[in-house]
Design an enzyme around this catalytic site. Structure first.
Site, PDB file in Angstrom:
ATOM      1  N   SER A  78      -4.524 -17.003  17.926  1.00  5.82           N
ATOM      2  CA  SER A  78      -3.106 -16.661  17.867  1.00  5.82           C
ATOM      3  C   SER A  78      -2.467 -17.191  16.586  1.00  5.82           C
ATOM      4  O   SER A  78      -2.953 -18.136  15.956  1.00  5.82           O
ATOM      5  CB  SER A  78      -2.370 -17.231  19.077  1.00  5.82           C
ATOM      6  OG  SER A  78      -2.264 -18.643  18.983  1.00  5.82           O
ATOM      7  N   CYS A 133      -8.348  -7.619  18.168  1.00 11.27           N
ATOM      8  CA  CYS A 133      -7.324  -7.759  17.131  1.00 11.27           C
ATOM      9  C   CYS A 133      -7.180  -6.512  16.279  1.00 11.27           C
ATOM     10  O   CYS A 133      -6.189  -6.370  15.562  1.00 11.27           O
ATOM     11  CB  CYS A 133      -7.622  -8.971  16.247  1.00 11.27           C
ATOM     12  SG  CYS A 133      -9.143  -8.820  15.280  1.00 11.27           S
ATOM     13  N   GLU A 234       2.199  -8.910  19.575  1.00  7.36           N
ATOM     14  CA  GLU A 234       0.891  -8.480  20.058  1.00  7.36           C
ATOM     15  C   GLU A 234       0.797  -8.694  21.565  1.00  7.36           C
ATOM     16  O   GLU A 234       1.064  -9.787  22.062  1.00  7.36           O
ATOM     17  CB  GLU A 234      -0.212  -9.261  19.348  1.00  7.36           C
ATOM     18  CG  GLU A 234      -1.618  -8.832  19.738  1.00  7.36           C
ATOM     19  CD  GLU A 234      -2.679  -9.581  18.962  1.00  7.36           C
ATOM     20  OE1 GLU A 234      -3.624  -8.946  18.479  1.00  7.36           O
ATOM     21  OE2 GLU A 234      -2.550 -10.819  18.829  1.00  7.36           O
TER      22      GLU A 234
END
Length: 350
Positions: A78, A133, A234
């Site tokens: 993160s 990702c 996200e």
């Protein structure tokens, strides 16, 4: 969960090949893949102490960040944690590359092949249950592109087979933990509360034959705008959002202005538009009619802005540079028996 075998294999083979010993602190969510690789290295005869695994939480990370014998650190995770890793590691004199969150967007021009683009959007948005990702989580339609693309995406969502990942024929497996499933549900709730149109609601999906499974269906939002939380952050799940704009320039500005910049793509049949996008977009990994623009293995991988911290990317030539302390050696061998007179002029090649 973001490829716990593949992504580390982008890192440690280069570190080892460059002559380093390696310490791997894996995610606590995915220790199995790590343990298996360590056991295989041991079985293959790698000497003890070359490839090392450390399990634990924050305390293990903190110890590595300040340890005097750790010279370089690469991190995948993160953005808040990556920023801390970068700031702490560099403050202790270490080379750090932190590769962090993403909110990838694919730009769709009206001239695009919409059937092909719909396949790409569904594959990129819902593959791996969106837990990667490089997932494309926003589809930015220019002009009437969204009107023509949306029904094709809906049609494909309805055909997706969701169930245990090891069962034959499944398109999408479960979410990796109950806690993360609950987090994705909260994001869908935020999207509804924020005013986005909920076209397909994955919260309703269930598998009666697996009542305790962490399953979610594919979720599709339309009329997502930059003010919405589901546009900004996200989600890391099977949630895709359609954004509508009038022009290419407006779409480009949205991508370049986002806090994250990891991967992006454009879908068009116009080579000039593709070339212009390649030159103008401020994102390092770019796909032209490619939905998930992961570069070939010998090229480097990494983002910009809030998606990466550090001046070197992962893999490729940057990976070699990252795990190597370069030396520049200047040599001179005078001719035996010949001595030149003393000169205070800076040495040259003559």
């Amino acid at each position: 969960f973001n490829f716990p075998a593949m992504v580390p294999m982008w890192i440690y083979p280069i570190a080892l090949a460059c002559g380093n010993t390696f310490v791997w602190k894996p995610s606590s969510h995915t220790p199995g893949a790590t343990q298996l690789q360590a056991e295989l290295w041991k079985e293959a005869g790698l000497p003890d102490g070359v490839f090392n695994v450390v399990y634990g939480g924050r305390e293990a990370v903190s110890a590595l960040l300040v340890h005097p014998q750790v010279n370089a650190i690469q991190f995948v995770g993160s953005t808040p944690v990556g920023r801390t890793v970068f700031e702490t590691g560099t403050a202790h004199g270490k080379r750090v590359g932190a590769y962090t969150a993403a909110k990838n967007a694919m730009l769709v021009l009206p001239d695009a092949d919409m059937e092909f683009t719909a396949d790409a959007a569904v594959a990129a948005g819902y593959g791996s249950a969106g837990e990667r990702c490089m997932a494309q989580t926003l589809v930015i339609g220019v002009g009437d592109a969204a009107d023509r693309l949306r029904p094709l995406i809906e049609e494909r969502i309805q055909r997706l087979k969701i169930g245990p990942g090891l069962d034959p024929g499944m398109d999408m497996g479960p979410i990796y933990t109950a806690e993360h499933r609950a987090s994705i549900v909260e994001w869908i709730d935020k999207g509804v509360a924020g005013g986005a149109e909920l076209v397909a609601d994955g919260r309703r999906f269930s598998r009666p034959d697996h009542p305790d499974g962490f399953f979610l269906g594919a979720t599709l939002f339309d009329h997502v705008t930059p003010e919405m939380e589901i546009y900004k952050e996200e989600i890391f799940g099977p949630v895709l959002g359609i954004v509508r704009v009038a022009t290419y320039d407006e779409a480009l500005a949205l991508i370049n202005g986002h806090q994250y910049g990891n991967g992006t793509a454009i879908f068009t049949t116009d080579g000039g538009a593709g070339r212009r996008f390649e030159l103008e977009v401020d994102v390092p990994m770019i796909g032209i009619n490619i939905p998930i623009p992961v570069p070939a293995g010998y090229l480097s991988f990494g983002g910009t802005r809030g998606s990466a911290f550090g001046d070197l990317k992962m893999r490729g030539e940057d990976g070699i540079r990252f795990f190597t302390q370069e030396k520049m050696v200047t040599l001179r061998w005078p001719e035996p028996g010949r001595r030149e007179k003393l000169s205070l002029v800076f040495p040259g090649n003559s």
